[in-house]
Motif scaffolding. Structure first.
Motif, PDB file in Angstrom:
ATOM      1  N   LYS B   3       0.823  -1.206   0.000  1.00  0.00           N
ATOM      2  CA  LYS B   3       0.000   0.000   0.000  1.00  0.00           C
ATOM      3  C   LYS B   3       0.861   1.262   0.000  1.00  0.00           C
ATOM      4  O   LYS B   3       0.450   2.300  -0.458  1.00  0.00           O
ATOM      5  CB  LYS B   3      -0.909   0.013   1.231  1.00  0.00           C
ATOM      6  N   GLN B   4       2.043   1.130   0.590  1.00  0.00           N
ATOM      7  CA  GLN B   4       2.886   2.315   0.709  1.00  0.00           C
ATOM      8  C   GLN B   4       3.810   2.505  -0.484  1.00  0.00           C
ATOM      9  O   GLN B   4       4.516   3.486  -0.570  1.00  0.00           O
ATOM     10  CB  GLN B   4       3.731   2.220   1.986  1.00  0.00           C
ATOM     11  N   ILE B   8       2.862   6.451  -8.191  1.00  0.00           N
ATOM     12  CA  ILE B   8       1.990   7.608  -8.378  1.00  0.00           C
ATOM     13  C   ILE B   8       2.369   8.316  -9.661  1.00  0.00           C
ATOM     14  O   ILE B   8       3.533   8.496  -9.959  1.00  0.00           O
ATOM     15  CB  ILE B   8       2.145   8.601  -7.211  1.00  0.00           C
ATOM     16  N   CYS B  67      -9.259   7.036   0.109  1.00  0.00           N
ATOM     17  CA  CYS B  67      -7.954   6.524   0.527  1.00  0.00           C
ATOM     18  C   CYS B  67      -7.834   5.069   0.083  1.00  0.00           C
ATOM     19  O   CYS B  67      -8.795   4.306   0.173  1.00  0.00           O
ATOM     20  CB  CYS B  67      -7.847   6.611   2.046  1.00  0.00           C
ATOM     21  N   SER B  83      -3.618  -2.786  -6.436  1.00  0.00           N
ATOM     22  CA  SER B  83      -2.691  -1.763  -6.930  1.00  0.00           C
ATOM     23  C   SER B  83      -2.593  -1.806  -8.455  1.00  0.00           C
ATOM     24  O   SER B  83      -2.579  -0.767  -9.118  1.00  0.00           O
ATOM     25  CB  SER B  83      -1.314  -1.999  -6.301  1.00  0.00           C
ATOM     26  N   GLU B  98      -2.744  10.644  -5.306  1.00  0.00           N
ATOM     27  CA  GLU B  98      -1.829  11.566  -4.627  1.00  0.00           C
ATOM     28  C   GLU B  98      -1.441  10.958  -3.289  1.00  0.00           C
ATOM     29  O   GLU B  98      -2.321  10.559  -2.509  1.00  0.00           O
ATOM     30  CB  GLU B  98      -2.528  12.920  -4.407  1.00  0.00           C
ATOM     31  N   ARG B  99      -0.155  10.887  -3.031  1.00  0.00           N
ATOM     32  CA  ARG B  99       0.267  10.361  -1.732  1.00  0.00           C
ATOM     33  C   ARG B  99       0.295  11.483  -0.716  1.00  0.00           C
ATOM     34  O   ARG B  99       0.847  12.548  -0.965  1.00  0.00           O
ATOM     35  CB  ARG B  99       1.644   9.717  -1.840  1.00  0.00           C
ATOM     36  N   ARG B 100      -0.335  11.216   0.424  1.00  0.00           N
ATOM     37  CA  ARG B 100      -0.257  12.159   1.538  1.00  0.00           C
ATOM     38  C   ARG B 100       0.036  11.344   2.782  1.00  0.00           C
ATOM     39  O   ARG B 100      -0.819  10.600   3.265  1.00  0.00           O
ATOM     40  CB  ARG B 100      -1.568  12.929   1.705  1.00  0.00           C
ATOM     41  N   THR B 102       1.107   8.399   4.850  1.00  0.00           N
ATOM     42  CA  THR B 102       1.219   6.949   4.645  1.00  0.00           C
ATOM     43  C   THR B 102       0.435   6.468   3.436  1.00  0.00           C
ATOM     44  O   THR B 102       0.825   5.515   2.773  1.00  0.00           O
ATOM     45  CB  THR B 102       0.675   6.214   5.897  1.00  0.00           C
ATOM     46  N   TRP B 103      -0.673   7.142   3.140  1.00  0.00           N
ATOM     47  CA  TRP B 103      -1.610   6.599   2.174  1.00  0.00           C
ATOM     48  C   TRP B 103      -1.668   7.360   0.862  1.00  0.00           C
ATOM     49  O   TRP B 103      -1.280   8.512   0.777  1.00  0.00           O
ATOM     50  CB  TRP B 103      -3.025   6.579   2.784  1.00  0.00           C
ATOM     51  N   VAL B 104      -2.212   6.658  -0.118  1.00  0.00           N
ATOM     52  CA  VAL B 104      -2.478   7.269  -1.417  1.00  0.00           C
ATOM     53  C   VAL B 104      -3.981   7.559  -1.498  1.00  0.00           C
ATOM     54  O   VAL B 104      -4.794   6.726  -1.096  1.00  0.00           O
ATOM     55  CB  VAL B 104      -2.062   6.338  -2.569  1.00  0.00           C
TER      56      VAL B 104
END
Lengths: 126, 126
Positions: B3-4, B8, B67, B83, B98-100, B102-104
């Motif tokens: 997940k991380q 992107i 998320c 994914s 967009e990654r913010r 820990t999450w996308v």
């Protein structure tokens, strides 16, 4: 000869009617699993350039229908290959075919196209 | 961990804008070859039940974005599989990520959905 042996189906388009589809557009609430399977089949049928062009040629044809004899010459593909693509479109409920004499005549199914357009209703979640 | 490590992309949706698509709907004139290739890619991305449900979950999510952490638990599929499906949707220009922290976080691209809906304009040939 393949042009004369195209399988014809008078089976109605499968799945819910456009009137049902209008109540669950893609952007308003998550699609249910069964509905997703049904609609993915339609999108998959449209997910090929040749099939998309065939569908467009049929849907935009004067009089609303196109003879298979007018469709095959446009592509550098064999008759059986065109026949296969038309079958996929027919099984997805996007076109119907009717044999009259030597040739098969195809029509688009506006309800099916409308169902897909309804699904993409652009009222975004806020 | 998958997940991380989702890739992107900030690359804009490829192909013509919705404003261009509006002038050549599927039912008004035959699609050109290049346009058919471009659009078939979008339909193909939507031609899978899991991807269609993911797209719908994202497009209908409160606040307009979802998320990835909310998407993976819904399906009985591995993180990498989810994914992959998200990547296909992104590459077709249907969603952005967009990654913010820990999450996308994913958003639908209304222009792309509108482009497809425009294509299915239901003015039949007569």
């Amino acid at each position: 000869m393949s042009k004369q042996t195209l399988p014809i189906s008078d089976v109605p388009a499968p799945g819910p009617r456009a009137s049902e589809a209008c109540c669950s557009p893609l952007t308003r609430e998550p699609l249910g699993e069964d509905r997703a399977v049904e609609l993915a089949r339609v999108f998959k049928a449209m997910g090929d350039p040749v099939r998309l062009r065939l569908l467009s040629m049929i849907a935009s044809h004067h009089g609303g229908e196109a003879c298979v004899c007018e469709l095959t010459g446009v592509f550098d593909l064999s008759g059986p290959t065109i026949s296969h693509h038309l079958k996929v479109l027919r099984e997805a409920g996007l076109i119907t075919g009717e044999r009259r004499g030597t040739w098969v005549y195809y029509r688009a199914v506006p309800q099916r196209l409308g169902e897909v357009a309804d699904l993409l209703d652009l009222a975004p979640a806020t």
